[in-house]
Scaffold this motif. Sequence first.
Motif, short mmCIF file in Angstrom:
data_model
loop_
_atom_site.label_atom_id
_atom_site.label_comp_id
_atom_site.label_asym_id
_atom_site.label_seq_id
_atom_site.Cartn_x
_atom_site.Cartn_y
_atom_site.Cartn_z
N ALA A 96 40.90 44.53 48.25
CA ALA A 96 41.32 45.93 48.10
C ALA A 96 42.85 46.03 48.04
O ALA A 96 43.40 46.73 47.18
CB ALA A 96 40.76 46.77 49.24
N ARG A 97 43.54 45.31 48.92
CA ARG A 97 45.02 45.31 48.92
C ARG A 97 45.59 44.76 47.61
O ARG A 97 46.66 45.15 47.19
CB ARG A 97 45.56 44.49 50.09
CG ARG A 97 45.59 45.20 51.41
CD ARG A 97 46.40 44.45 52.45
NE ARG A 97 46.17 43.02 52.51
CZ ARG A 97 45.28 42.41 53.30
NH1 ARG A 97 44.51 43.11 54.11
NH2 ARG A 97 45.14 41.10 53.28
N ALA A 98 44.86 43.82 47.01
CA ALA A 98 45.35 43.16 45.79
C ALA A 98 45.00 43.95 44.52
O ALA A 98 45.19 43.45 43.41
CB ALA A 98 44.78 41.75 45.71
N GLY A 99 44.48 45.16 44.69
CA GLY A 99 44.23 46.01 43.54
C GLY A 99 42.89 45.84 42.87
O GLY A 99 42.67 46.34 41.76
N TRP A 100 41.96 45.16 43.52
CA TRP A 100 40.61 45.03 42.98
C TRP A 100 39.87 46.35 43.21
O TRP A 100 40.12 47.06 44.18
CB TRP A 100 39.87 43.88 43.64
CG TRP A 100 40.37 42.53 43.19
CD1 TRP A 100 41.61 42.01 43.39
CD2 TRP A 100 39.63 41.56 42.47
NE1 TRP A 100 41.69 40.77 42.83
CE2 TRP A 100 40.48 40.47 42.26
CE3 TRP A 100 38.33 41.51 41.99
CZ2 TRP A 100 40.07 39.32 41.58
CZ3 TRP A 100 37.92 40.37 41.32
CH2 TRP A 100 38.79 39.29 41.11
N THR A 101 38.95 46.67 42.31
CA THR A 101 38.18 47.90 42.39
C THR A 101 36.79 47.61 42.95
O THR A 101 36.10 46.72 42.46
CB THR A 101 38.03 48.54 40.99
OG1 THR A 101 39.35 48.78 40.47
CG2 THR A 101 37.24 49.84 41.06
#
Length: 184
Positions: A151-156
């Motif tokens: 989530a922090r790494a921008g995954w959806t």
Amino acid sequence: MNYRICSWDAQQAQAYSAELSEVLCDCVAGGASVSFMAGLSLPRAQAFWQGVVQGLAAGERHLLVALERPEPRDGLRTRERVLGTVQLVTAMPDNQPHRADLSKMLVHRRARRQGIAAALLGAAEQRARELGKTCIVLDTETGGDAERLYARAGWTQAGQIPDFALKPDGRLCSTTLFYKLLAV
């Protein structure tokens, strides 16, 4: 901790298969839900890595590894140790040549909380871009540290599946599905 991230071929993975197996066993012993149950034996872990080696040789997957850079002692440099790994599975059906699966994010417990998983994830994303992949998919245990990392790494987040797998101690756990679209 001083480390570097590198991409390995089948020969390199074979040369370090004992250390790769140690990392897998440590993660399972620590409760990670990564396809294996408590009491994972070293021979069973080694058999898993032999399958990975075969997949690497066949061009079906890519292996990224975090290696500890040891401090030279008495002027001698010791062998680097495996701290963690992640795989990018690229053997996809004909209608999904643009996609890859992220698999088996493993970081030894002695090396956690030092940015290694994030560095491995970034390297896997970059490798996917280099391969022309525009979509990466993964599943991870709901509520775990890895879920927060993605989530922090921008995954959806695409959704959750209850009672998807067993934790190493036999308890059911849910999984969260994630994807990331990449610009190449």
